[in-house]
Write an enzyme that holds these catalytic residues in place. Structure first.
Site, PDB file in Angstrom:
ATOM      1  N   GLY A  42       0.861  -1.187   0.000  1.00 30.07           N
ATOM      2  CA  GLY A  42       0.000   0.000   0.000  1.00 30.07           C
ATOM      3  C   GLY A  42       0.892   1.229   0.000  1.00 30.07           C
ATOM      4  O   GLY A  42       2.064   1.159  -0.401  1.00 30.07           O
ATOM      5  N   LEU A  43       0.345   2.338   0.449  1.00 28.41           N
ATOM      6  CA  LEU A  43       1.160   3.553   0.395  1.00 28.41           C
ATOM      7  C   LEU A  43       2.417   3.418   1.237  1.00 28.41           C
ATOM      8  O   LEU A  43       3.504   3.834   0.811  1.00 28.41           O
ATOM      9  CB  LEU A  43       0.329   4.751   0.832  1.00 28.41           C
ATOM     10  CG  LEU A  43      -0.637   5.210  -0.259  1.00 28.41           C
ATOM     11  CD1 LEU A  43      -1.549   6.322   0.242  1.00 28.41           C
ATOM     12  CD2 LEU A  43       0.111   5.672  -1.507  1.00 28.41           C
ATOM     13  N   ALA A  44       2.304   2.839   2.433  1.00 29.83           N
ATOM     14  CA  ALA A  44       3.490   2.744   3.287  1.00 29.83           C
ATOM     15  C   ALA A  44       4.492   1.742   2.701  1.00 29.83           C
ATOM     16  O   ALA A  44       5.676   2.071   2.507  1.00 29.83           O
ATOM     17  CB  ALA A  44       3.077   2.334   4.692  1.00 29.83           C
ATOM     18  N   SER A 284     -16.642  10.612   2.417  1.00 28.67           N
ATOM     19  CA  SER A 284     -15.429  11.293   2.875  1.00 28.67           C
ATOM     20  C   SER A 284     -15.700  12.489   3.787  1.00 28.67           C
ATOM     21  O   SER A 284     -16.664  13.234   3.610  1.00 28.67           O
ATOM     22  CB  SER A 284     -14.671  11.789   1.644  1.00 28.67           C
ATOM     23  OG  SER A 284     -13.699  12.722   2.038  1.00 28.67           O
ATOM     24  N   ARG A 330     -13.284  13.593  14.315  1.00 29.55           N
ATOM     25  CA  ARG A 330     -14.169  12.453  14.075  1.00 29.55           C
ATOM     26  C   ARG A 330     -14.749  11.841  15.338  1.00 29.55           C
ATOM     27  O   ARG A 330     -15.918  11.449  15.357  1.00 29.55           O
ATOM     28  CB  ARG A 330     -13.386  11.363  13.316  1.00 29.55           C
ATOM     29  CG  ARG A 330     -13.042  11.823  11.949  1.00 29.55           C
ATOM     30  CD  ARG A 330     -12.196  10.826  11.214  1.00 29.55           C
ATOM     31  NE  ARG A 330     -11.932  11.357   9.884  1.00 29.55           N
ATOM     32  CZ  ARG A 330     -11.135  10.790   8.998  1.00 29.55           C
ATOM     33  NH1 ARG A 330     -10.505   9.669   9.304  1.00 29.55           N
ATOM     34  NH2 ARG A 330     -10.957  11.324   7.822  1.00 29.55           N
ATOM     35  N   HIS A 401     -13.507   2.711  11.096  1.00 26.97           N
ATOM     36  CA  HIS A 401     -12.820   3.219   9.919  1.00 26.97           C
ATOM     37  C   HIS A 401     -11.306   3.019   9.939  1.00 26.97           C
ATOM     38  O   HIS A 401     -10.685   2.773   8.912  1.00 26.97           O
ATOM     39  CB  HIS A 401     -13.132   4.712   9.809  1.00 26.97           C
ATOM     40  CG  HIS A 401     -12.500   5.382   8.646  1.00 26.97           C
ATOM     41  ND1 HIS A 401     -12.776   5.048   7.339  1.00 26.97           N
ATOM     42  CD2 HIS A 401     -11.587   6.376   8.575  1.00 26.97           C
ATOM     43  CE1 HIS A 401     -12.075   5.812   6.520  1.00 26.97           C
ATOM     44  NE2 HIS A 401     -11.333   6.615   7.248  1.00 26.97           N
ATOM     45  N   GLU A 425      -0.391   2.258   8.757  1.00 28.88           N
ATOM     46  CA  GLU A 425      -1.456   1.991   9.720  1.00 28.88           C
ATOM     47  C   GLU A 425      -1.108   0.807  10.633  1.00 28.88           C
ATOM     48  O   GLU A 425      -1.677   0.668  11.722  1.00 28.88           O
ATOM     49  CB  GLU A 425      -2.786   1.739   8.973  1.00 28.88           C
ATOM     50  CG  GLU A 425      -3.987   1.792   9.890  1.00 28.88           C
ATOM     51  CD  GLU A 425      -5.329   1.727   9.163  1.00 28.88           C
ATOM     52  OE1 GLU A 425      -5.382   2.023   7.949  1.00 28.88           O
ATOM     53  OE2 GLU A 425      -6.332   1.385   9.818  1.00 28.88           O
TER      54      GLU A 425
HETATM   55  C1  LIG Z   1     -12.713   4.313   2.714  1.00 31.29           C
HETATM   56  C2  LIG Z   1     -11.477   4.913   3.289  1.00 31.29           C
HETATM   57  C3  LIG Z   1     -11.110   6.209   2.949  1.00 31.29           C
HETATM   58  C4  LIG Z   1      -9.969   6.785   3.493  1.00 31.29           C
HETATM   59  N1  LIG Z   1      -9.635   8.064   3.147  1.00 31.29           N
HETATM   60  C5  LIG Z   1      -8.523   8.618   3.673  1.00 31.29           C
HETATM   61  C6  LIG Z   1      -8.130   9.937   3.310  1.00 31.29           C
HETATM   62  O1  LIG Z   1      -8.791  10.601   2.536  1.00 31.29           O
HETATM   63  N2  LIG Z   1      -7.004  10.439   3.852  1.00 31.29           N
HETATM   64  C7  LIG Z   1      -6.225   9.731   4.725  1.00 31.29           C
HETATM   65  O2  LIG Z   1      -5.196  10.239   5.167  1.00 31.29           O
HETATM   66  N3  LIG Z   1      -6.561   8.459   5.050  1.00 31.29           N
HETATM   67  C8  LIG Z   1      -7.670   7.888   4.556  1.00 31.29           C
HETATM   68  N4  LIG Z   1      -8.009   6.612   4.911  1.00 31.29           N
HETATM   69  C9  LIG Z   1      -7.059   5.801   5.690  1.00 31.29           C
HETATM   70  C10 LIG Z   1      -5.932   5.311   4.789  1.00 31.29           C
HETATM   71  O3  LIG Z   1      -6.434   4.992   3.518  1.00 31.29           O
HETATM   72  C11 LIG Z   1      -5.191   4.095   5.326  1.00 31.29           C
HETATM   73  O4  LIG Z   1      -4.899   4.269   6.670  1.00 31.29           O
HETATM   74  C12 LIG Z   1      -3.895   3.885   4.579  1.00 31.29           C
HETATM   75  O5  LIG Z   1      -4.102   3.886   3.187  1.00 31.29           O
HETATM   76  C13 LIG Z   1      -3.212   2.605   5.007  1.00 31.29           C
HETATM   77  O6  LIG Z   1      -2.077   2.432   4.200  1.00 31.29           O
HETATM   78  P1  LIG Z   1      -1.055   1.269   4.506  1.00 31.29           P
HETATM   79  O7  LIG Z   1      -0.021   1.322   3.459  1.00 31.29           O
HETATM   80  O8  LIG Z   1      -0.611   1.371   5.927  1.00 31.29           O
HETATM   81  O9  LIG Z   1      -1.925  -0.068   4.407  1.00 31.29           O
HETATM   82  P2  LIG Z   1      -2.809  -0.680   3.199  1.00 31.29           P
HETATM   83  O10 LIG Z   1      -3.033   0.258   2.099  1.00 31.29           O
HETATM   84  O11 LIG Z   1      -3.984  -1.310   3.855  1.00 31.29           O
HETATM   85  O12 LIG Z   1      -1.890  -1.805   2.618  1.00 31.29           O
HETATM   86  C14 LIG Z   1      -1.663  -3.003   3.309  1.00 31.29           C
HETATM   87  C15 LIG Z   1      -0.811  -3.883   2.449  1.00 31.29           C
HETATM   88  O13 LIG Z   1      -0.385  -4.994   3.220  1.00 31.29           O
HETATM   89  C16 LIG Z   1      -0.647  -6.183   2.519  1.00 31.29           C
HETATM   90  N5  LIG Z   1      -0.856  -7.223   3.530  1.00 31.29           N
HETATM   91  C17 LIG Z   1      -1.609  -7.162   4.652  1.00 31.29           C
HETATM   92  N6  LIG Z   1      -1.479  -8.302   5.340  1.00 31.29           N
HETATM   93  C18 LIG Z   1      -0.644  -9.090   4.645  1.00 31.29           C
HETATM   94  C19 LIG Z   1      -0.121 -10.400   4.842  1.00 31.29           C
HETATM   95  N7  LIG Z   1      -0.415 -11.113   5.920  1.00 31.29           N
HETATM   96  N8  LIG Z   1       0.694 -10.902   3.890  1.00 31.29           N
HETATM   97  C20 LIG Z   1       1.030 -10.184   2.772  1.00 31.29           C
HETATM   98  N9  LIG Z   1       0.577  -8.942   2.561  1.00 31.29           N
HETATM   99  C21 LIG Z   1      -0.242  -8.411   3.489  1.00 31.29           C
HETATM  100  C22 LIG Z   1      -1.832  -5.898   1.638  1.00 31.29           C
HETATM  101  O14 LIG Z   1      -1.843  -6.805   0.572  1.00 31.29           O
HETATM  102  C23 LIG Z   1      -1.511  -4.459   1.230  1.00 31.29           C
HETATM  103  O15 LIG Z   1      -0.607  -4.473   0.149  1.00 31.29           O
HETATM  104  C24 LIG Z   1      -9.174   6.042   4.390  1.00 31.29           C
HETATM  105  C25 LIG Z   1      -9.541   4.737   4.747  1.00 31.29           C
HETATM  106  C26 LIG Z   1     -10.698   4.198   4.218  1.00 31.29           C
HETATM  107  C27 LIG Z   1     -11.117   2.845   4.689  1.00 31.29           C
END
Ligand SMILES: Cc1cc2nc3c(=O)[nH]c(=O)nc-3n(C[C@H](O)[C@H](O)[C@H](O)COP(=O)(O)OP(=O)(O)OC[C@H]3O[C@@H](n4cnc5c(N)ncnc54)[C@H](O)[C@@H]3O)c2cc1C
Length: 637
Positions: A42-44, A284, A330, A401, A425
């Site tokens: 994901g983004l991180a 949103s 929120r 959320h 996250e």
């Molecule tokens: C509907 C919605 C709208 C949102 N809008 C906003 C916004 O406008 N602004 C904002 O700042 N935040 C927003 N958020 C929050 C934000 O989108 C998330 O917190 C953020 O994108 C999480 O990014 P991440 O990279 O940490 O995790 P994720 O994007 O969830 O990526 C997780 C990754 O880990 C992988 N993964 C997980 N478990 C495993 C495993 N066991 N084995 C292999 N791979 C695994 C997945 O495949 C994925 O690639 C929103 C959230 C939601 C639900």
């Protein structure tokens, strides 16, 4: 277990710069000798994998979706915060830092949050350089809008699809590294365990979700960027695949879990429509820039909204919190909606809804402008509810959320397991007890693009890492455990579906560990969840085999972890005898129903240590020190 936050000394504003200078570097020619595993794209994780690849490390990146492009980050709608102050409306790094600490109800580390605010400005530059199509003002500068908990406009956005556009930016950076051979991508691969050798994270065990093959990967360091665990509640705004497995299994190997009960309930989601619903949809927070939230003043008022005159409406956020109004944070907006519905003023089926009304905005700026700003969100709302929000107010209700809790990490984003780093996250870091809108994307990208590239170099250059590969017995042992667990799940052949257990757990979590929590409700859960878990292991039915694509098996493994993790959340919520941010203990509130913190006893991060399946986990406490902002009662009035 020792919790050393490794916060650098010196003045707040200089900590990160000083630390960057003092950290050890890996010279360019040596980087290719190191291998790093990144779980999550994901983004991180995507940002981290791309950046580490570009730096020259050998990276392996894993995700369970069929493409990194499908990570849950793609769902993010509203925007990303940064202290650019393009609006000249009084923003600064200090103000973003202050708003974030206050927004989190003073339960986050000052040093981390300040660094996040500093880095926020670099993120925007990087994303613009990648071609992310942020909205622009007439003069060409990037446009901003407002989000909750702030009185300035600092949220950068790409219509209601900000996450998608940011993820495409990170994805193309990642693809470039894949083509260059610095990153090997493993889609449709689920990490099921972290492997420790001599107490240090040295690899992972995964299951190929297409063939079912269980395999190990070794590395010099492991990064988890596996997202949040809101789906422990079954119904949430998260993608269905979001889960706790990676972080929970790391917890079981010795990584402390920070503040597991800190959950964000978002005030503006489409209300639940029935028992067979599997997911909730976010509207949103950006909509609160122009939408006004209200309920009828009279109880059980069944008139259509257009027939309720102004004088008979309660714009309760504007009334209760005049300085922030509809842009209250929120947690506060969610509780206020619940209060109105509990008082019998809710609208729609079951009275579990409030109005989000755009009539004034349409009068002020015209329908076309509103369409430009939020068109895709309005369309989504109409498709789901069959109501046209340009003509009649949206009906919204709070829903799970985001999870502020996550694996505990130090300032370098390393967990209590040496070598295991946690980003986005999945870690507990920067948002305290409540995350402000548009701050998750900021944190994920800060961690991935700008923090881990420095701190992992420091770790690799300082650690003693004997050469090893997956023939090491620790990998064999972890693989055997995973194989046995998979066979056990498949062998139960009970009578209930995985989903039925998940739904029952979710209801317990929502009723007793959701928007309002009591000691009594939490104790009930601490009895009922173990019983449900026992039944799961005796009566779940997982069809199919382990040697093929089997989504029931995937789900079963994740729900089994939720059934343990939910108990940890309730324990954490019970132990924290105060209300703060999204953690509202009914017993601790002010006379006017606001959260009542107890700084004397609870100004700490609760970091839970696993002790074994039959023993209660132990809580460790990292005291939070506020040297730059005053610990004060949060007020948005
Ligand atoms: C509907 C919605 C709208 C949102 N809008 C906003 C916004 O406008 N602004 C904002 O700042 N935040 C927003 N958020 C929050 C934000 O989108 C998330 O917190 C953020 O994108 C999480 O990014 P991440 O990279 O940490 O995790 P994720 O994007 O969830 O990526 C997780 C990754 O880990 C992988 N993964 C997980 N478990 C495993 C495993 N066991 N084995 C292999 N791979 C695994 C997945 O495949 C994925 O690639 C929103 C959230 C939601 C639900």
């Amino acid at each position: 277990m020792e919790l050393n936050s490794r916060i650098p000394s010196g003045p707040l504003a200089e900590k990160w710069d000083t630390h960057r200078f003092e950290m050890k570097l890996v010279n360019p020619a040596n980087k290719r000798k190191y291998s790093v595993i990144v779980v999550g794209s994901g983004l991180a994780g995507g940002a981290a994998a791309a950046t580490l690849g570009e730096l020259g490390y050998n990276v392996k990146c894993f995700c369970f979706q069929d493409s990194p492009r499908r990570a849950h980050s793609i769902a993010a709608q509203g925007g990303i915060n940064a202290a650019k102050n393009y609006q000249n409306d009084g923003d600064s790094i200090w103000r973003l830092f202050y708003d974030t600490v206050k927004g989190g109800d003073f339960r986050a580390r000052e040093a981390n949050v300040y660094r996040l605010a500093q880095i926020s400005v670099n993120i925007i530059d990087q994303c613009v350089a990648q071609g992310v199509p942020f909205a622009r003002e007439y003069g060409g500068l990037l446009a901003n809008r407002s989000f909750g908990g702030a009185q300035v406009s600092r949220t950068f956005y790409a219509r209601g699809q900000t996450g998608q556009q940011l993820l495409l930016g990170a994805y193309q950076a990642l693809e470039r590294q894949i083509a260059a051979g610095t990153v090997a991508m493993f889609p449709r691969t689920e990490m099921l365990d972290v492997v420790l050798v001599d107490g240090v994270a040295r690899g992972i065990v995964v299951r190929d979700l297409v063939t079912g093959k269980i395999e190990s990967h070794a590395a010099d360091a492991v990064i988890l960027a596996t997202g949040g665990y809101g789906n422990v509640f079954y119904l949430s705004t998260n993608a269905k695949g979001c889960n706790v497995t990676a972080t929970y299994r790391a917890y079981k190997r010795g990584a402390a879990f920070g503040n597991p009960c800190f959950t964000q309930i978002h005030p503006t989601c489409i209300p639940v429509s029935g028992d067979y619903q599997s997911k909730l949809t976010l509207m949103s927070e950006s909509l609160r820039n122009d939408g006004r939230i209200w309920v009828p003043k009279a109880k059980a008022d069944k008139r259509p909204p257009a027939q309720i005159p102004e004088s008979e409406r309660d714009y309760y956020l504007e009334r209760k919190y005049p300085s922030y109004g509809n842009l209250s944070p929120r947690d506060i907006a969610s509780r206020a909606a619940k209060e109105a519905c509990d008082a019998g003023q809710g609208v729609g089926p079951g009275g579990l809804g409030v109005y989000l009304d755009f009539a004034d905005a349409i009068k002020r700026v015209g329908e076309q402008k509103v369409r430009e700003r939020y068109g895709n969100l309005f369309e989504m709302y109409e498709r789901i509810t069959d109501e046209n929000p340009y003509r009649t107010p949206m009906r919204i209700f709070p829903a799970v959320h985001y999870t502020m809790g996550g694996l505990w990490v130090d300032y370098n984003l390393m967990s209590t397991i040496p070598g295991l780093h946690v980003l986005g996250e999945a870690n507990f870091s920067d948002h305290g007890a409540n995350r402000l809108g548009a701050s998750a994307l900021m944190q994920g990208l800060a961690d991935g693009y700008f923090v881990i590239p420095y701190t992992i170099g420091n770790y690799l250059a300082s650690a003693t890492l004997p050469k090893l590969d997956t023939s090491h017995p620790a990998f064999r042992a972890a693989e055997a455990e995973i194989t046995a667990r998979t066979s056990r799940l498949l062998g139960i052949k009970g009578k209930r579906t995985v989903d039925s257990f998940h739904r029952e757990l979710g209801k317990l979590m929502w009723d007793n560990c959701g928007m309002a929590r009591t000691a009594e409700g939490l104790r009930t859960n601490l009895q009922k969840i173990p019983a449900l878990r026992s039944e799961f292991w005796e009566n779940v039915n997982v069809p199919g085999s382990g040697a093929e694509l089997n989504q029931s098996l995937e789900k079963a493994g994740r729900v089994a972890d939720f059934l343990e993790f939910g108990e940890l959340m309730c324990r954490d919520a019970l132990e924290r005898e105060e209300s703060c941010g999204g953690h509202f203990r009914v017993e601790y509130q002010t006379p006017d129903g606001e959260a009542l913190r107890n700084d004397e006893k609870f100004c700490y991060v609760a970091a839970w240590e696993y002790q074994g399946d039959d023993k209660a986990p132990v809580v460790h406490k990292e005291p939070l020190e506020f040297e730059n902002v005053h610990l004060s009662t949060r007020s948005y009035k």
